[in-house]
Design an enzyme around this catalytic site. Structure first.
Site, PDB file in Angstrom:
ATOM      1  N   TRP A 106     -20.951   9.714  29.639  1.00 53.08           N
ATOM      2  CA  TRP A 106     -20.618   8.312  29.550  1.00 53.08           C
ATOM      3  C   TRP A 106     -19.329   8.195  28.792  1.00 53.08           C
ATOM      4  CZ3 TRP A 106     -23.647   5.502  32.529  1.00 53.08           C
ATOM      5  CH2 TRP A 106     -24.954   5.927  32.765  1.00 53.08           C
TER       6      TRP A 106
ATOM      7  N   GLU B  60     -28.188 -32.941  36.317  1.00 50.90           N
ATOM      8  CA  GLU B  60     -28.348 -34.357  35.986  1.00 50.90           C
ATOM      9  C   GLU B  60     -29.820 -34.753  36.061  1.00 50.90           C
ATOM     10  OE1 GLU B  60     -26.215 -32.984  38.089  1.00 50.90           O
ATOM     11  OE2 GLU B  60     -24.463 -34.230  38.493  1.00 50.90           O
TER      12      GLU B  60
ATOM     13  N   CYS C 136     -26.897 -36.907  43.094  1.00 51.76           N
ATOM     14  CA  CYS C 136     -27.003 -37.156  41.655  1.00 51.76           C
ATOM     15  C   CYS C 136     -26.345 -38.472  41.265  1.00 51.76           C
ATOM     16  CB  CYS C 136     -26.378 -36.012  40.880  1.00 51.76           C
ATOM     17  SG  CYS C 136     -27.363 -34.535  41.036  1.00 51.76           S
TER      18      CYS C 136
ATOM     19  N   ALA D 167     -11.046  -0.136  44.104  1.00 47.84           N
ATOM     20  CA  ALA D 167     -10.411  -1.172  43.283  1.00 47.84           C
ATOM     21  C   ALA D 167      -8.945  -1.335  43.704  1.00 47.84           C
ATOM     22  CB  ALA D 167     -10.510  -0.826  41.800  1.00 47.84           C
TER      23      ALA D 167
ATOM     24  N   ARG E  36     -30.596  -3.963  34.030  1.00 51.39           N
ATOM     25  CA  ARG E  36     -31.706  -3.516  33.173  1.00 51.39           C
ATOM     26  C   ARG E  36     -31.528  -4.141  31.792  1.00 51.39           C
ATOM     27  NH1 ARG E  36     -30.214   1.188  35.740  1.00 51.39           N
ATOM     28  NH2 ARG E  36     -28.956   1.798  33.950  1.00 51.39           N
TER      29      ARG E  36
HETATM   30  N1  LIG Z   1     -15.399   4.820  34.532  1.00 51.65           N
HETATM   31  C1  LIG Z   1     -15.529   3.930  35.472  1.00 51.65           C
HETATM   32  O1  LIG Z   1     -15.456   2.727  35.224  1.00 51.65           O
HETATM   33  C2  LIG Z   1     -15.809   4.370  36.873  1.00 51.65           C
HETATM   34  C3  LIG Z   1     -16.305   3.466  37.785  1.00 51.65           C
HETATM   35  C4  LIG Z   1     -16.515   3.872  39.088  1.00 51.65           C
HETATM   36  C5  LIG Z   1     -16.221   5.175  39.435  1.00 51.65           C
HETATM   37  N2  LIG Z   1     -15.762   6.033  38.504  1.00 51.65           N
HETATM   38  C6  LIG Z   1     -15.414   7.408  38.883  1.00 51.65           C
HETATM   39  O2  LIG Z   1     -14.461   7.327  39.928  1.00 51.65           O
HETATM   40  C7  LIG Z   1     -14.651   8.438  40.787  1.00 51.65           C
HETATM   41  C8  LIG Z   1     -14.816   7.924  42.204  1.00 51.65           C
HETATM   42  O3  LIG Z   1     -13.713   7.129  42.542  1.00 51.65           O
HETATM   43  P1  LIG Z   1     -13.001   7.210  43.952  1.00 51.65           P
HETATM   44  O4  LIG Z   1     -11.727   6.486  43.810  1.00 51.65           O
HETATM   45  O5  LIG Z   1     -12.989   8.617  44.384  1.00 51.65           O
HETATM   46  O6  LIG Z   1     -14.031   6.490  44.885  1.00 51.65           O
HETATM   47  P2  LIG Z   1     -14.424   4.960  45.168  1.00 51.65           P
HETATM   48  O7  LIG Z   1     -13.303   4.080  44.884  1.00 51.65           O
HETATM   49  O8  LIG Z   1     -15.743   4.708  44.572  1.00 51.65           O
HETATM   50  O9  LIG Z   1     -14.668   5.056  46.718  1.00 51.65           O
HETATM   51  C9  LIG Z   1     -13.565   5.292  47.544  1.00 51.65           C
HETATM   52  C10 LIG Z   1     -14.061   5.532  48.927  1.00 51.65           C
HETATM   53  O10 LIG Z   1     -14.630   4.337  49.423  1.00 51.65           O
HETATM   54  C11 LIG Z   1     -14.451   4.291  50.817  1.00 51.65           C
HETATM   55  N3  LIG Z   1     -13.796   3.042  51.176  1.00 51.65           N
HETATM   56  C12 LIG Z   1     -14.208   2.197  52.140  1.00 51.65           C
HETATM   57  N4  LIG Z   1     -13.382   1.178  52.269  1.00 51.65           N
HETATM   58  C13 LIG Z   1     -12.404   1.358  51.375  1.00 51.65           C
HETATM   59  C14 LIG Z   1     -11.238   0.636  51.064  1.00 51.65           C
HETATM   60  N5  LIG Z   1     -10.914  -0.506  51.690  1.00 51.65           N
HETATM   61  N6  LIG Z   1     -10.420   1.119  50.110  1.00 51.65           N
HETATM   62  C15 LIG Z   1     -10.718   2.245  49.457  1.00 51.65           C
HETATM   63  N7  LIG Z   1     -11.810   2.982  49.717  1.00 51.65           N
HETATM   64  C16 LIG Z   1     -12.654   2.540  50.668  1.00 51.65           C
HETATM   65  C17 LIG Z   1     -13.538   5.457  51.181  1.00 51.65           C
HETATM   66  O11 LIG Z   1     -14.347   6.525  51.672  1.00 51.65           O
HETATM   67  P3  LIG Z   1     -15.024   6.469  53.117  1.00 51.65           P
HETATM   68  O12 LIG Z   1     -14.045   5.732  53.983  1.00 51.65           O
HETATM   69  O13 LIG Z   1     -15.203   7.866  53.474  1.00 51.65           O
HETATM   70  O14 LIG Z   1     -16.310   5.730  52.930  1.00 51.65           O
HETATM   71  C18 LIG Z   1     -12.955   5.895  49.871  1.00 51.65           C
HETATM   72  O15 LIG Z   1     -12.665   7.251  49.820  1.00 51.65           O
HETATM   73  C19 LIG Z   1     -15.874   9.161  40.292  1.00 51.65           C
HETATM   74  O16 LIG Z   1     -15.455  10.244  39.490  1.00 51.65           O
HETATM   75  C20 LIG Z   1     -16.580   8.138  39.441  1.00 51.65           C
HETATM   76  O17 LIG Z   1     -17.337   8.742  38.427  1.00 51.65           O
HETATM   77  C21 LIG Z   1     -15.548   5.673  37.235  1.00 51.65           C
END
Ligand SMILES: NC(=O)c1ccc[n+]([C@@H]2O[C@H](COP(=O)([O-])OP(=O)(O)OC[C@H]3O[C@@H](n4cnc5c(N)ncnc54)[C@H](OP(=O)(O)O)[C@@H]3O)[C@@H](O)[C@H]2O)c1
Length: 371
Positions: free
Chosen positions: A182, A65, A97, A305, A219
């Site tokens: 990718w 505003e 405001c 996730a 970036r």
């Molecule tokens: N294409 C895409 O969009 C995309 C995006 C991201 C990742 N990726 C791929 O996904 C793979 C990795 O995924 P991921 O599922 O193995 O790993 P993540 O989801 O990145 O990490 C999981 C780890 O985070 C830690 N963590 C801490 N708090 C947590 C909670 N509340 N819930 C779950 N995990 C928690 C745990 O390990 P600690 O407790 O030991 O810390 C768990 O093993 C890779 O291959 C990567 O390239 C792809």
């Protein structure tokens, strides 16, 4: 807050056009106003010509505003101000405001969304008490959507969470051997930088940190405010000195368990309670909220996730689907605690768009009656 009585004020086509412009202006502040909302304002003079426009550009800076009234100067007298959020009534880092509008001689104020912040609400009542005509609720749904992050954070007391992933058409986010760069196109990856620029924090799990050594900064977007980069690394073992996320391109926070012993001198660390598959998601969100984070871009991976979905902490999903098939490899989501179809998290698609050769699907959790 807008009441049912407020909404009886009539809005014509000119009101809607001016408010639509104010909503568009507000969106220019996304990513740089937290912990404040994004707000846009347009001022028309007494004959209906635009004489001022502005938006809230950054926290601590003038409200929308004030920008618009400064531009309008004396031409605001007798005119109408269109604001996407109920004008504030309190003195924070800037003055109220509602008072500024009264002092500028504005005759009518039209706003879209009532202010749910108990500290700032009451602007409409102040304006009416000063004899200003007030109309509320014009283009409310559009303005709500534009301010979803801030409104969610005020209403729920936690940051808004947008989970984004890039998957093959058969729903995989990495190949069986772990390679994931990718999957999506350069256009999709550029679009992700826009999402990062609009978020206050970008969050990944330790699995992604280990597999990809992601950088997570914005970036290619001039003037972007860098988000806080957050790695959820329970045992403080995934992020090692030299990791790309530790460079000085953006601030970084490593979330670890209370009993972890991180060896990262100079790096900001937050200690959180353990829960389920790692750290407590509500505790993580509370810690981020306390640091002024109002919107989170959750960039995975599937396990983290899944925990966010299980905690009911995903407000929007953006999936980039690439015309690629893998036939093996991790699915986009894991461990969400859903074992039967009746428990599925049903979503409503709000947008589909092409990003280069990919399809971008945006969806939000369906409201209970639609599920
Ligand atoms: N294409 C895409 O969009 C995309 C995006 C991201 C990742 N990726 C791929 O996904 C793979 C990795 O995924 P991921 O599922 O193995 O790993 P993540 O989801 O990145 O990490 C999981 C780890 O985070 C830690 N963590 C801490 N708090 C947590 C909670 N509340 N819930 C779950 N995990 C928690 C745990 O390990 P600690 O407790 O030991 O810390 C768990 O093993 C890779 O291959 C990567 O390239 C792809």
């Amino acid at each position: 807050m807008a009441t049912a009585a407020d909404r009886t004020g009539t809005a014509d086509a000119a009101d809607i056009a001016a408010m639509r412009r104010a909503v568009a202006l507000a969106s220019r502040g996304l990513g740089s106003t937290s912990p404040n909302p994004v707000v846009g304002c347009v001022v028309l003079d007494a004959s209906g010509h635009e004489v001022g426009a502005g938006w809230h550009e950054r926290a601590g800076g003038p409200h929308a505003e004030v920008h618009a009234l400064r531009q309008a100067g004396v031409l605001a007298r007798g005119g109408t101000a269109y604001v996407t959020l109920e004008p504030c009534n309190h003195t924070g880092r800037t003055g109220p405001c509602a008072q500024a509008l009264i002092e500028a001689g504005i005759a009518r104020v039209v706003y879209a969304v009532g202010d749910p912040d108990p500290q700032a609400t009451g602007g409409a009542a102040t304006l009416r008490a000063a004899g200003v005509e007030v109309t509320a609720g014009v283009l409310e749904a559009e303005a709500e959507a534009g301010n979803a992050a801030w409104l969610t954070s005020v209403r729920l007391g936690r940051p808004y969470v947008l989970w984004k992933y890039a998957a093959t058409l058969d729903g995989r986010v990495a190949a069986q051997d772990g390679t994931s760069r990718w999957i999506s196109s350069p256009e999709s990856r550029a679009d992700v930088h826009r999402l990062r620029a609009e978020a206050d924090a970008v969050v990944v799990g330790s699995g992604t940190a280990r597999a990809d050594d992601p950088h997570l900064a914005v970036r290619g977007i001039e003037g972007a405010v860098q988000p806080l980069r957050v790695v959820v690394d329970t045992g403080a073992t995934a992020v090692r000195p030299g990791a790309r996320v530790l460079d000085d391109a953006a601030p970084t926070l490593i979330a670890v368990a209370e009993d972890a012993a991180p060896d990262l001198p100079g790096t900001d660390v937050v200690r959180l309670p353990r829960a389920g598959g790692g750290l407590s998601v509500p505790a993580l969100l509370a810690a981020l909220h306390e640091r002024g984070v109002r919107s989170v871009l959750l960039e995975g991976g599937p396990a983290l996730a899944g925990s966010f979905v299980a905690a009911g902490a995903v407000d929007k999903v953006v999936g980039y689907l690439a015309p690629v098939l893998l036939g093996a490899g991790p699915a986009a989501l894991a461990g969400a605690g859903i074992t039967t179809l009746t428990d599925a998290l049903r979503l409503e698609i709000t947008e589909t768009a092409r990003t280069g050769p990919d399809l971008r699907i945006t969806a939000v959790p369906a409201t209970p009656k639609e599920r």
